[in-house]
Design an enzyme around this catalytic site. Structure first.
Site, PDB file in Angstrom:
ATOM      1  CG  ASN A   1       7.510  31.404 121.211  1.00 56.31           C
ATOM      2  OD1 ASN A   1       6.786  31.015 120.291  1.00 56.31           O
ATOM      3  ND2 ASN A   1       8.389  32.371 121.081  1.00 56.31           N
TER       4      ASN A   1
ATOM      5  NE  ARG B   1      14.304  29.569 113.558  1.00 60.48           N
ATOM      6  CZ  ARG B   1      13.096  29.917 113.990  1.00 60.48           C
ATOM      7  NH1 ARG B   1      12.250  30.484 113.173  1.00 60.48           N
ATOM      8  NH2 ARG B   1      12.732  29.654 115.231  1.00 60.48           N
TER       9      ARG B   1
END
Ligand code: EPZ
Length: 430
Positions: A32, A130
């Protein structure tokens, strides 16, 4: 999933539980962190050499997207070099967009580089809807016009203009997109209530290594002075705190002990505290973490996932897998994603006692789990099924391992080195 030749193949993990894991593991680079940093390489128009990149399917896909946008991408060992001098499109390739949601991070850098970006709305996934509303409202405040038609976004600007950008929620992706778009905005941008994850600071440090005037990542206010010329750079990505937490949870579940090398304890403090509450002995050193598990883990009172520095949502499923075989009961509340308990049904098939009420899971510790066939539905949920397989009696088969490959580099090799009996098998789908 097709591995070529038009035949469909299924990769699965076969685990024989009961082994105590012991040894050491050197953490890989953070998925990430490397994904937004690779996206950011578009802005400079120069060559960025990114070191300590993990060999993950999501990273390979991001590399493929950069290539399709005209970048020269070279992967040597754990270093990915991206020469973005020849970026020749502002269209994010749709067939690759759907492979990885994090391609939404390309909006900011492509707007900074090209003044325009077209992409399909990434949409939801296994863990939630999302939406990207926070991204879009931030970009609009930087002078971006956004037209949405049938889930396709056309974004353009007559010139990015610095602004004050208060984020209604510290979204990791929205913070990163705004940081990257602001690089080429006229004047100063201040992002308020941005995400504070270590990966945000890593992105800032990469951008500073290219010559960007950016500061404040990890605090309540990130400041970017736009239009600084950006140069070639070599940058090393931070270690993966979620890989680290996952390995610690796996070892602790088996009652073993492990030394995590190249780990940054500060990045993992919230997870370490829960492992200690469950009875583990944890030693924190500057670049390593040592853990020794008790013979029997204790339940933990209440784990609540929060934005950093709170307990990470990406560790929620692994900690539940850890607590399934513990003495006592535990409660875990998921506040970040609305659908991140899909794996619970699979754990209960193995004999776990987990009750879901809204966003809270109550785990009643059991003495035994029974190996059976289960199916990964998403990346971290899949990792939790592997952890459960390590402690179950008999054999466990975890299907759809491609979910797990998105975030862990050959997890079976890492766990085998620690003493687990786990193999990856490929079978043909008839
Ligand atoms: C990043 O996703 C991570 N992915 C996720 O890791 C991580 O779980 C998440 O941050 C939270 O820490 C990468 O960095 C590649 P968010 P992101 O925007 O940026 C809502 C893993 O397992 N939201 O912080 O997509 C959203 O629906 C992955 O490695 C909006 O409502 O997360 C969610 O409920 C999974 N509108 C919450 O905020 C928006 O515009 C957090 O999302 C944006 C987000």
């Amino acid at each position: 999933m097709s591995l070529g030749g038009g035949v469909d193949w299924l990769e699965s993990y076969h685990i024989t539980g009961g082994k105590i894991l012991e040894g050491d593991h050197t953490l890989n680079g953070a998925k990430n962190a490397v994904l937004p940093i690779l996206a950011a390489t578009i802005v400079s128009g120069r060559t960025s050499r990114i070191e300590n990149c993990p060999n993950l399917s999501d990273v390979r896909t991001m590399g493929a997207i950069l290539k399709e946008m005209g970048c020269k991408v070279l992967w040597e060992g754990d270093t990915i070099s991206v020469d973005s001098s020849s970026v020749d499109t502002f269209v994010i390739p749709q067939h690759l967009m759907k492979e990885i949601r994090s391609s939404v991070f390309l909006m900011g850098p492509t707007l900074a580089r090209c003044g325009q970006v077209n992409l399909s709305n990434p949409g939801g996934c296994a863990i939630g809807r999302r939406p990207i509303d926070i991204h879009l409202s931030a970009l609009k405040r930087l002078g971006v016009e956004i037209h949405e038609r049938d889930g396709y976004l056309e974004c353009k600007t007559k010139g990015l203009v610095g602004n004050i950008i208060p984020l209604e929620f510290p979204s990791v992706g929205a913070t990163e997109n705004t940081m990257m778009a602001a690089l080429m905005a006229e004047g100063e941008t201040r992002i308020l209530n941005g995400a504070k994850e270590p990966e945000i600071i890593d992105l800032q440090n990469y951008l500073r290594s290219c010559g960007a005037d950016i500061s404040g990542a990890g605090t309540d206010e990130i400041r970017i002075v736009g239009k600084n010329p950006l140069f070639e750079t070599t940058y090393q990505v931070i270690p993966d705190r979620i890989e680290g937490g996952t390995i610690l949870a796996a070892v602790a579940a088996t009652g073993g002990q492990v030394v995590l090398k190249n780990a940054i304890p500060d990045h993992m403090e919230a997870t370490l505290k829960i492992l200690e509450e469950a009875g583990c002995n944890v030693i924190r050193e500057p670049n390593r973490i040592s853990l020794k598990a008790p013979n029997c883990l204790k339940g933990v009172k209440h784990v609540v996932t929060q934005p950093y520095p709170g307990f990470p949502t990406d560790m929620q499923s692994q900690v539940i897998a850890l607590l399934v075989r513990s003495d006592g009961s535990s409660r875990i509340t998921e506040t970040i994603f609305e659908n991140r308990f899909k794996y619970v049904e699979e754990l209960n098939k193995m004999g776990a006692k987990i009750r879901l009420e809204g966003r809270t899971a109550t785990v009643t510790g059991v003495n035994h789990l029974k190996g059976t066939r289960v199916s990964a539905q998403d990346l971290r949920g899949g990792a939790s099924l592997v952890i459960a397989g390590l402690v179950a009696e008999g054999d466990t088969v975890v299907d759809q391992v491609y979910h797990i490959d998105r975030g862990y580099e050959r997890l079976e090799t890492v766990l085998s080195k620690l003493g687990a009996e786990i193999t990856r098998r490929t079978s043909q789908i008839i």
